[in-house]
Design a protein around this motif. Structure first.
Motif, PDB file in Angstrom:
ATOM      1  N   TYR A   1      -0.500  42.628  42.331  1.00 29.91           N
ATOM      2  CA  TYR A   1       0.360  43.450  43.187  1.00 29.91           C
ATOM      3  C   TYR A   1      -0.456  44.114  44.290  1.00 29.91           C
ATOM      4  O   TYR A   1      -0.028  44.176  45.446  1.00 29.91           O
ATOM      5  CB  TYR A   1       1.103  44.508  42.368  1.00 29.91           C
ATOM      6  CG  TYR A   1       2.061  45.321  43.206  1.00 29.91           C
ATOM      7  CD1 TYR A   1       3.230  44.744  43.685  1.00 29.91           C
ATOM      8  CD2 TYR A   1       1.766  46.634  43.559  1.00 29.91           C
ATOM      9  CE1 TYR A   1       4.097  45.461  44.498  1.00 29.91           C
ATOM     10  CE2 TYR A   1       2.632  47.355  44.368  1.00 29.91           C
ATOM     11  CZ  TYR A   1       3.794  46.766  44.829  1.00 29.91           C
ATOM     12  OH  TYR A   1       4.639  47.478  45.642  1.00 29.91           O
TER      13      TYR A   1
ATOM     14  N   TYR B   1      -2.672  40.255  46.079  1.00 27.91           N
ATOM     15  CA  TYR B   1      -1.956  39.041  46.505  1.00 27.91           C
ATOM     16  C   TYR B   1      -0.620  39.362  47.167  1.00 27.91           C
ATOM     17  O   TYR B   1      -0.248  38.744  48.165  1.00 27.91           O
ATOM     18  CB  TYR B   1      -1.756  38.082  45.322  1.00 27.91           C
ATOM     19  CG  TYR B   1      -1.277  36.717  45.770  1.00 27.91           C
ATOM     20  CD1 TYR B   1      -2.040  35.947  46.645  1.00 27.91           C
ATOM     21  CD2 TYR B   1      -0.061  36.204  45.329  1.00 27.91           C
ATOM     22  CE1 TYR B   1      -1.607  34.700  47.068  1.00 27.91           C
ATOM     23  CE2 TYR B   1       0.379  34.951  45.747  1.00 27.91           C
ATOM     24  CZ  TYR B   1      -0.404  34.210  46.620  1.00 27.91           C
ATOM     25  OH  TYR B   1       0.037  32.973  47.048  1.00 27.91           O
ATOM     26  N   SER B   2       0.082  40.347  46.628  1.00 32.03           N
ATOM     27  CA  SER B   2       1.372  40.686  47.246  1.00 32.03           C
ATOM     28  C   SER B   2       1.170  41.274  48.637  1.00 32.03           C
ATOM     29  O   SER B   2       2.017  41.106  49.514  1.00 32.03           O
ATOM     30  CB  SER B   2       2.166  41.658  46.361  1.00 32.03           C
ATOM     31  OG  SER B   2       1.691  42.970  46.465  1.00 32.03           O
TER      32      SER B   2
ATOM     33  N   GLY C   1       6.329  35.570  42.133  1.00 35.88           N
ATOM     34  CA  GLY C   1       6.159  36.635  43.135  1.00 35.88           C
ATOM     35  C   GLY C   1       6.444  36.131  44.541  1.00 35.88           C
ATOM     36  O   GLY C   1       7.124  36.784  45.333  1.00 35.88           O
TER      37      GLY C   1
ATOM     38  N   THR D   1       9.988  37.361  46.287  1.00 37.67           N
ATOM     39  CA  THR D   1       9.795  38.130  47.528  1.00 37.67           C
ATOM     40  C   THR D   1      10.280  37.313  48.718  1.00 37.67           C
ATOM     41  O   THR D   1      10.970  37.841  49.597  1.00 37.67           O
ATOM     42  CB  THR D   1       8.301  38.483  47.717  1.00 37.67           C
ATOM     43  OG1 THR D   1       7.803  39.028  46.506  1.00 37.67           O
ATOM     44  CG2 THR D   1       8.103  39.488  48.837  1.00 37.67           C
TER      45      THR D   1
ATOM     46  N   ARG E   1       8.257  43.728  49.377  1.00 44.07           N
ATOM     47  CA  ARG E   1       7.092  43.506  48.518  1.00 44.07           C
ATOM     48  C   ARG E   1       7.280  44.226  47.182  1.00 44.07           C
ATOM     49  O   ARG E   1       7.053  43.645  46.114  1.00 44.07           O
ATOM     50  CB  ARG E   1       5.832  44.014  49.228  1.00 44.07           C
ATOM     51  CG  ARG E   1       4.594  43.982  48.363  1.00 44.07           C
ATOM     52  CD  ARG E   1       3.370  44.518  49.107  1.00 44.07           C
ATOM     53  NE  ARG E   1       2.364  44.923  48.135  1.00 44.07           N
ATOM     54  CZ  ARG E   1       1.880  46.156  48.032  1.00 44.07           C
ATOM     55  NH1 ARG E   1       2.294  47.104  48.841  1.00 44.07           N
ATOM     56  NH2 ARG E   1       0.973  46.439  47.114  1.00 44.07           N
TER      57      ARG E   1
ATOM     58  N   TYR F   1       8.357  41.416  44.488  1.00 43.69           N
ATOM     59  CA  TYR F   1       7.171  41.068  43.704  1.00 43.69           C
ATOM     60  C   TYR F   1       7.144  41.837  42.387  1.00 43.69           C
ATOM     61  O   TYR F   1       6.825  41.290  41.337  1.00 43.69           O
ATOM     62  CB  TYR F   1       5.901  41.332  44.513  1.00 43.69           C
ATOM     63  CG  TYR F   1       4.730  40.492  44.055  1.00 43.69           C
ATOM     64  CD1 TYR F   1       4.481  39.241  44.616  1.00 43.69           C
ATOM     65  CD2 TYR F   1       3.880  40.931  43.037  1.00 43.69           C
ATOM     66  CE1 TYR F   1       3.422  38.458  44.186  1.00 43.69           C
ATOM     67  CE2 TYR F   1       2.824  40.150  42.597  1.00 43.69           C
ATOM     68  CZ  TYR F   1       2.593  38.920  43.180  1.00 43.69           C
ATOM     69  OH  TYR F   1       1.550  38.140  42.742  1.00 43.69           O
TER      70      TYR F   1
END
Lengths: 568, 144
Positions: A18, A21-22, A98, A102, A325, A329
């Motif tokens: 989170y 990468y997000s 994710g 998203t 996000r 996510y």
């Protein structure tokens, strides 16, 4: 290794995903813009389009995507050992779910909160709408079949859960009527409802409802009779307005989701139970972990249905573009956490209650038949760590899973009826599109036929085979959504590898699993599942062609747009 | 107002979102208005209250600056967020014990309007003009 170490490790990975990468997805792939005017603001009406606090929206979103599916898949998949199951849950959640959840939300928001089916039509081509409908048709048929088996299996194995679950129906109706007529808050009635439901578990333990005698007299197994009873109930339930039963039961379900998660993770933290399952477990037979792991765990690693939720009402409530996000996510991570709970329950929790893991997971057929019972026993084990008696914990877990599965079944049959009516309109069949009794009966008979189909010599394999077929259709739904997102990202002249890699992986694994299944069905002369498998395989082929063409066209367009600018 | 900074006042309009289905997983949030799958009339019974609350929402939005008042529409099933928020807002207003509990119980009702932890219209269907007046009065009291 203690289960708590696994739990903490996965939570740390999720937190890092989170954190990093997000953020990469948000900034570099989706280019979320804090100044972008979301549909919630552009069409703000306080009815459908409402800028909503992101924490509130996450609550709406997560309770919609969570359910029984991320429990069942992982509970079967640990047959290959807990490491492969856990790795797929973690990798799938971080790099596929994710991105998918998203992305579905972002693409919908950037297209005036359009739904994913309509987006496929506009972003890919008009044919994709029919592809979407076809995938959903097979998906719902399989969803209804597998969840009827899920409930039937649990009722057969846990007769103490029958009274609470059947009393929950009039209880939910009563709560709904009470709230409606007295105009009072739902908090006290729904909490009382949950308390009554859990108090009835004690009654269920005292008076278990075992129908094996009746079933035997009728020449069938208890599970088969339960499945028939369930579809009769569903035929009726899908015809009554949603405010009578479905929505009031929602209040009870929303409490149960968080109670169950709390019991599982509190039990893990307090009990410090060791993993009883092997890290890797070679399985004999045609269902090797590669590729079947990736279609056995769909929900909990990546689930196509989330694209329908993300692009439904969620996209109409997104206050700021950058909230996608958090909502999208984090929703995927929440579903992954539920799958993690299922893995821990079936690999560590069951040892607490003395279940022999090796016997329960001797092969894929045995695993698919015992998976739900193992989850229920595992949760009972964790619940015993916090002082809940094992007999009560077992029934409690069964009640939770059945409550979610029953909601899915009610909704699934209702939706299938609408899909059949829509197909009736497309093919010009007036009885099919207009006759509610006919469309509902078909919506019930199709999955009933699948659920009761003889499975040849090995009857226990029936559920596992249906479950992996359900997984393939769910992955195709995810594939369609990822293709739409990839085209969107490519058209925006950004790198779409974050979508193309999971899309390629999912389609490859799905097609491979379908081919292995097909070969087996034809060899065994299973003329019910072979055509079904072949139809899904053809849909997969269709999706691959559409995705490749659409992404290639998007790349060409992006290059043509870029080229003049480069020359200037 | 700086990003991430919450406005000093919060108004919550509590009503069911159509097509919200808890714990259904694979069939969640389907059917209803503007949906790919399912029938638009599935949640028709939810629409009258949604429309009524929508009118109140729009009227309040016209009256109240965003930087001063956050207006949030919440589904009453979202109790994990709803209850702590009413408790926190009510506590900030000085409510304690039984009175605070009464606000929570009234505030989670479908059709409730909650202003800084105080629930309005706990026992009747909110009329647009009356609702806006009551919210403005309550906000004035909270600011005093």
């Amino acid at each position: 290794m203690p289960a708590v170490v696994v739990f903490v490790a996965v939570m740390v990975i999720f937190a890092l995903a989170y954190r990093y990468y997000s953020v990469y997805l948000a900034e570099r792939v989706y280019a979320l813009d804090p100044d972008f005017v979301t549909p919630a603001h552009e069409f703000e009406d306080g009815v459908d389009y409402v800028p909503t606090n992101r924490h509130v929206l996450f609550g709406h979103h997560f309770t919609s995507v969570a359910g029984a599916a991320p429990i069942v898949g992982p509970a079967i998949a640990v047959v290959w050992g807990w490491v492969p199951a856990l790795l797929w849950i973690v990798m799938g959640t971080v790099f596929a779910a994710g991105v998918h959840d998203t992305g579905s939300l972002v693409v919908s928001v950037r297209n005036k909160a359009t739904n994913i089916g309509t987006l496929a039509q506009t972003v890919i081509n008009p044919r994709s709408r029919n592809l979407f409908l076809a995938i959903i048709f097979f998906l719902l048929t399989l969803v209804n079949a597998v969840f009827a088996i899920v409930i039937g299996t649990l009722f057969d194995a846990n007769p103490e859960a029958v009274i609470p679950i059947f009393v929950e129906i009039p209880l939910a109706i009563f709560i709904g009527q009470y709230i409606h007529r007295t105009n009072t808050g739902a908090l006290v009635p729904s909490l009382v409802g949950v308390a009554v439901l859990y108090a009835l578990i004690a009654v269920g333990i005292a008076f278990p409802i075992d129908i094996s005698g009746i079933a035997e007299a009728m020449g069938m197994s208890a599970r088969t009779l339960w499945i028939i009873i369930l579809f009769i109930y569903t035929w009726i339930a899908s015809r009554i307005p949603v405010w009578v039963l479905l929505q009031p039961r929602d209040y009870i379900n929303s409490h149960q989701l968080f109670i169950a998660l709390t019991v599982i993770f509190l039990g893990v933290l307090i009990g410090m139970d060791a993993m009883a399952a092997p890290a890797f477990n070679p399985v004999e037979g045609p269902r090797n972990w590669f590729p079947f792991l990736f279609v056995t765990i769909a929900c909990g690693a990546v689930s196509g249905f989330h694209s329908l939720v993300s692009s439904g009402t969620t996209s109409k409530q997104l206050d700021r573009d950058t909230d996608a996000r958090y909502v999208g996510y984090m929703g995927a991570l929440g579903e992954g956490s539920l799958a993690l709970g299922a893995v821990l329950a079936t690999t560590a929790g069951i040892a607490v209650v003395g279940v022999d893991w090796g016997a329960q997971y001797a092969d894929f057929a045995t695993a698919s038949d015992t998976a739900l019972g193992n989850f229920v026993q595992g949760v009972a084990g964790f619940a015993s760590n916090i002082g809940i008696p094992i007999s009560y914990g077992t029934a409690f877990a069964a009640v939770v899973v059945v409550s979610f599965a029953a909601t899915t079944l009610d909704t699934g049959v209702r939706l299938q009826r609408y899909i059949i009516q829509e197909i009736g309109e497309i093919v010009g069949s007036r009885p099919l599109s207009r006759n509610l009794n006919l469309s509902t009966t078909l919506a019930v008979l199709l999955p009933l036929g699948l659920a009761l189909a003889p499975a040849g010599e090995n009857d226990t394999l029936a559920f596992g085979r249906l479950w992996t077929l359900f997984g393939t259709t769910n992955q195709l739904t995810a594939g369609l959504a990822l293709a739409v997102i990839a085209v969107f990202v490519t058209q925006a002249r950004r790198n779409a590898m974050a979508q193309i890699v999971p899309l390629t992986f999912l389609l490859f694994m799905t097609v491979w699993a379908l081919i292995i299944n097909l070969r087996e069905f034809v060899t065994n002369r299973d003329w019910l599942l072979a055509p079904l498998d072949l139809a899904i395989l053809m849909l997969a082929g269709w999706l691959i062609v559409e995705a490749v063409v659409a992404i290639r066209n998007a790349r060409t367009e992006a290059r043509e747009v870029t080229a003049p600018a480069d020359r200037s | 107002m700086a990003t991430g900074q919450r406005p000093p006042h919060r108004v919550m309009l509590v009503r069911e979102w159509d097509s919200q289905t808890s714990g259904s997983g694979c069939c969640g949030r389907l059917g209803g208005e503007h949906c790919d799958v399912g029938h638009p009339d599935t949640f028709a019974h939810s629409r009258p209250l949604m429309e009524a609350m929508g009118a109140i929402y729009r009227a309040l939005r016209r009256e109240l600056p965003r930087e001063r008042v956050e207006i949030t529409v919440v589904d009453p099933r979202n109790m994990v967020w709803l209850i702590p928020t009413i408790l926190r807002d009510g506590h900030r207003r000085g409510l304690r014990g039984g009175e605070l509990w009464r606000q929570v119980n009234a505030g989670v009702r479908n059709g409730a309007i909650v202003v800084d932890g105080v629930a309005l219209f706990a026992h009747d269907y909110p009329d647009e003009d009356a609702a806006v007046d009551a919210v403005l009065r309550e906000l004035a009291a909270a600011s005093a």
